[in-house]
Design an enzyme around this catalytic site. Structure first.
Site, PDB file in Angstrom:
ATOM      1  N   HIS A  99      66.749  25.222  -5.971  1.00  0.00           N
ATOM      2  CA  HIS A  99      68.146  25.201  -6.421  1.00  0.00           C
ATOM      3  C   HIS A  99      68.779  23.863  -6.077  1.00  0.00           C
ATOM      4  CE1 HIS A  99      68.084  26.888  -2.336  1.00  0.00           C
ATOM      5  NE2 HIS A  99      69.260  26.320  -2.139  1.00  0.00           N
TER       6      HIS A  99
ATOM      7  N   CYS B  28      62.964  37.286  -4.491  1.00  0.00           N
ATOM      8  CA  CYS B  28      63.968  36.510  -3.741  1.00  0.00           C
ATOM      9  C   CYS B  28      65.381  36.760  -4.298  1.00  0.00           C
ATOM     10  CB  CYS B  28      63.614  35.019  -3.745  1.00  0.00           C
ATOM     11  SG  CYS B  28      64.210  34.090  -5.159  1.00  0.00           S
TER      12      CYS B  28
ATOM     13  N   HIS C 268      72.498  22.102  -5.360  1.00  0.00           N
ATOM     14  CA  HIS C 268      73.913  22.294  -5.046  1.00  0.00           C
ATOM     15  C   HIS C 268      74.682  21.195  -5.779  1.00  0.00           C
ATOM     16  CE1 HIS C 268      73.165  24.819  -1.315  1.00  0.00           C
ATOM     17  NE2 HIS C 268      72.011  24.195  -1.407  1.00  0.00           N
TER      18      HIS C 268
ATOM     19  N   HIS D 192      63.851  29.479  -3.370  1.00  0.00           N
ATOM     20  CA  HIS D 192      63.804  29.394  -4.838  1.00  0.00           C
ATOM     21  C   HIS D 192      64.523  28.089  -5.166  1.00  0.00           C
ATOM     22  CE1 HIS D 192      64.289  31.650  -8.935  1.00  0.00           C
ATOM     23  NE2 HIS D 192      64.745  30.415  -9.123  1.00  0.00           N
TER      24      HIS D 192
HETATM   25  P1  5GP Z   1      70.054  26.473   0.874  1.00  0.00           P
HETATM   26  O1  5GP Z   1      70.489  26.520   2.308  1.00  0.00           O
HETATM   27  O2  5GP Z   1      68.827  27.330   0.639  1.00  0.00           O
HETATM   28  O3  5GP Z   1      69.920  25.091   0.314  1.00  0.00           O
HETATM   29  O4  5GP Z   1      71.251  27.078   0.043  1.00  0.00           O
HETATM   30  C1  5GP Z   1      71.365  28.417  -0.282  1.00  0.00           C
HETATM   31  C2  5GP Z   1      72.776  28.593  -0.808  1.00  0.00           C
HETATM   32  O5  5GP Z   1      72.837  29.826  -1.480  1.00  0.00           O
HETATM   33  C3  5GP Z   1      73.842  28.628   0.292  1.00  0.00           C
HETATM   34  O6  5GP Z   1      74.818  27.628   0.027  1.00  0.00           O
HETATM   35  C4  5GP Z   1      74.398  30.036   0.223  1.00  0.00           C
HETATM   36  O7  5GP Z   1      75.789  30.073   0.432  1.00  0.00           O
HETATM   37  C5  5GP Z   1      74.047  30.466  -1.203  1.00  0.00           C
HETATM   38  N1  5GP Z   1      73.795  31.889  -1.338  1.00  0.00           N
HETATM   39  C6  5GP Z   1      73.000  32.658  -0.551  1.00  0.00           C
HETATM   40  N2  5GP Z   1      72.983  33.930  -1.000  1.00  0.00           N
HETATM   41  C7  5GP Z   1      73.765  33.962  -2.108  1.00  0.00           C
HETATM   42  C8  5GP Z   1      74.138  35.000  -3.009  1.00  0.00           C
HETATM   43  O8  5GP Z   1      73.732  36.147  -2.894  1.00  0.00           O
HETATM   44  N3  5GP Z   1      74.979  34.661  -4.026  1.00  0.00           N
HETATM   45  C9  5GP Z   1      75.430  33.375  -4.190  1.00  0.00           C
HETATM   46  N4  5GP Z   1      76.244  33.164  -5.220  1.00  0.00           N
HETATM   47  N5  5GP Z   1      75.102  32.381  -3.358  1.00  0.00           N
HETATM   48  C10 5GP Z   1      74.281  32.662  -2.325  1.00  0.00           C
HETATM   49 ZN    ZN Z   2      63.047  33.504  -6.838  1.00  0.00          ZN
END
Ligand code: 5GP
Ligand code: ZN
Length: 118
Positions: free
Chosen positions: A95, A2, A97, A93
């Site tokens: 995470h 990922c 925010h 994965h």
């Molecule tokens: P989710 O929607 O899964 O809760 O949040 C994923 C977050 O990862 C999003 O806010 C998106 O902007 C961030 N993100 C996705 N790909 C990358 C990347 O390659 N590098 C960084 N620094 N952030 C990423």
């Molecule tokens: Zn991962």
């Protein structure tokens, strides 16, 4: 592998804030607030629902340290984890925010609001 595992492995670049053996904090690529940090375990865990309690125990002081480093500990911040499809999780994965740097709004998150409790 990922995207966040690739960041952990150094196969993808990231703007890192803090790191230890178990966790990594870096700037979100598409920030949704003046400060928008992503905090992850280095181990691949798919989402919060599948997270063992000991990981949560260890990640808590790490998140608090990131907040202090960014001087958000006094002004405040929001901590969010999106879990699964309805939660809007895009990267599979675990995470968190960490959002701050301004007074955040509390948006309407769904069209079909719950019935009022009272
Ligand atoms: P989710 O929607 O899964 O809760 O949040 C994923 C977050 O990862 C999003 O806010 C998106 O902007 C961030 N993100 C996705 N790909 C990358 C990347 O390659 N590098 C960084 N620094 N952030 C990423
Ligand atoms: Zn991962």
């Amino acid at each position: 592998m990922c995207i966040f595992c690739k960041i952990v492995q150094g196969e993808m670049p990231s703007n890192k804030i803090l790191e230890n053996d178990d966790f990594l904090a870096f700037h979100d690529i598409f920030p949704k607030a003046p400060i928008h940090i992503i905090i992850i375990p280095k181990e691949h865990i798919e989402n919060f629902q599948l997270t063992p309690p000991d990981v949560m125990q260890k990640i808590t002081p790490f998140i608090q340290e990131v907040a202090k480093l960014l001087e958000l500990d006094q002004s405040g911040y929001r901590l969010i984890t999106n879990n699964g499809k309805d939660g809007g999780q895009e990267v599979p994965h675990l995470h968190f925010h960490l959002l701050g740097g301004t007074k955040l709004s509390w948006p309407q998150l769904a069209q079909d609001s719950a019935k009022k409790a009272l």
